[in-house]
Design a protein around this motif. Structure first.
Motif, PDB file in Angstrom:
ATOM      1  N   UNK A 236       0.688  -1.261   0.041  1.00 27.87           N
ATOM      2  CA  UNK A 236      -0.048  -0.090   0.007  1.00 27.87           C
ATOM      3  C   UNK A 236       0.694   1.371  -0.093  1.00 27.87           C
ATOM      4  N   UNK A 237       0.257   1.890  -1.215  1.00 28.30           N
ATOM      5  CA  UNK A 237       1.066   3.495  -0.484  1.00 28.30           C
ATOM      6  C   UNK A 237      -0.056   4.450  -0.401  1.00 28.30           C
ATOM      7  N   UNK A 238      -1.324   4.629  -0.396  1.00 27.50           N
ATOM      8  CA  UNK A 238      -1.659   5.455  -0.143  1.00 27.50           C
ATOM      9  C   UNK A 238      -2.567   5.502   1.463  1.00 27.50           C
ATOM     10  N   UNK A 239      -2.536   4.222   2.024  1.00 24.58           N
ATOM     11  CA  UNK A 239      -3.053   4.150   3.372  1.00 24.58           C
ATOM     12  C   UNK A 239      -2.200   2.889   3.905  1.00 24.58           C
ATOM     13  N   UNK A 240      -3.240   2.193   4.315  1.00 25.03           N
ATOM     14  CA  UNK A 240      -2.795   1.313   5.243  1.00 25.03           C
ATOM     15  C   UNK A 240      -4.389  -0.096   5.622  1.00 25.03           C
ATOM     16  N   UNK A 241      -3.732  -1.206   5.621  1.00 24.78           N
ATOM     17  CA  UNK A 241      -5.339  -2.209   5.431  1.00 24.78           C
ATOM     18  C   UNK A 241      -5.288  -1.981   7.159  1.00 24.78           C
ATOM     19  N   UNK A 242      -7.064  -1.471   7.442  1.00 24.62           N
ATOM     20  CA  UNK A 242      -6.848  -1.655   9.144  1.00 24.62           C
ATOM     21  C   UNK A 242      -7.593  -3.443   9.500  1.00 24.62           C
ATOM     22  N   UNK A 243      -8.203  -3.825   8.569  1.00 25.11           N
ATOM     23  CA  UNK A 243      -8.841  -5.058   8.861  1.00 25.11           C
ATOM     24  C   UNK A 243      -8.995  -5.974   7.944  1.00 25.11           C
ATOM     25  N   UNK A 244      -8.480  -7.273   7.902  1.00 20.86           N
ATOM     26  CA  UNK A 244      -9.108  -8.517   7.013  1.00 20.86           C
ATOM     27  C   UNK A 244      -9.966  -8.907   7.702  1.00 20.86           C
ATOM     28  N   UNK A 245     -11.365  -9.351   7.251  1.00 24.03           N
ATOM     29  CA  UNK A 245     -12.505 -10.154   7.374  1.00 24.03           C
ATOM     30  C   UNK A 245     -12.780 -11.691   7.122  1.00 24.03           C
ATOM     31  N   UNK A 246     -12.819 -12.459   7.717  1.00 23.40           N
ATOM     32  CA  UNK A 246     -13.209 -13.856   6.787  1.00 23.40           C
ATOM     33  C   UNK A 246     -14.626 -13.636   6.650  1.00 23.40           C
ATOM     34  N   UNK A 247     -15.058 -13.966   5.835  1.00 21.33           N
ATOM     35  CA  UNK A 247     -16.423 -13.254   5.794  1.00 21.33           C
ATOM     36  C   UNK A 247     -17.496 -14.867   5.129  1.00 21.33           C
ATOM     37  N   UNK A 248     -16.708 -15.787   4.919  1.00 21.49           N
ATOM     38  CA  UNK A 248     -17.099 -16.958   4.852  1.00 21.49           C
ATOM     39  C   UNK A 248     -15.694 -17.858   4.000  1.00 21.49           C
ATOM     40  N   UNK A 249     -16.156 -19.513   4.433  1.00 21.50           N
ATOM     41  CA  UNK A 249     -14.749 -20.242   3.954  1.00 21.50           C
ATOM     42  C   UNK A 249     -15.458 -21.489   4.570  1.00 21.50           C
TER      43      UNK A 249
END
Length: 143
Positions: free
Chosen positions: A127-140
């Motif tokens: 990332x150059x414009x910001x950052x990831x704050x959270x990754x969500x597993x929505x189904x698996x």
């Protein structure tokens, strides 16, 4: 002579009162800024800052496969726009990570959280414009 000493004492006292007042105002302003808690984003802002990824189906390292869907939250709308463009890179990193995992790695809450944190740590350097704050597993599903 006596008049000059009296005038000098009044001047010194006045300067000290002004200095004490200025220091008091500066301290009050600095401490009052710390009282305001950071505002949590509204759900509309959160949705604006997230990117949904299409379902990924790939092999795990134990002759089984996983079908997983992720939604990734960023810290700004610009970062979400950049992440949208980087989907192919994110998908590649997710597939590579999954290929090293077994079904047991997803057991329990801790396993899923560890996977989410790993993916977050792998995406943020891109990332150059910001950052990831959270990754969500929505189904698996593992089969």
């Amino acid at each position: 002579m006596k008049n000059n000493k009296g005038l000098m004492m009044i001047l010194i006292a006045l300067v000290m009162v002004v200095l004490i007042g200025v220091v008091g105002i500066v301290l009050w302003l600095n401490f009052s800024k710390g009282d305001a808690a950071p505002k949590e984003p509204s759900i509309d802002e959160v949705v604006e800052q997230t990117v949904e990824f299409e379902e990924i189906t790939t092999n795990l390292n134990a002759r089984q496969f996983i079908r997983i869907s992720l939604t990734i939250e960023t810290d700004s709308k610009k970062a979400a726009e950049e992440l949208e463009k980087r989907k192919f890179q994110v998908n590649s990193k997710v597939i590579k990570e999954l290929s090293e995992m077994s079904p047991e790695d997803f057991e329990g809450k801790a396993g899923k959280q560890a996977f989410e944190e790993t993916i977050k740590a792998q995406i943020n350097p891109l990332m150059q414009e910001g950052e990831v704050t959270q990754v969500y597993i929505v189904s698996y599903i593992i089969q």
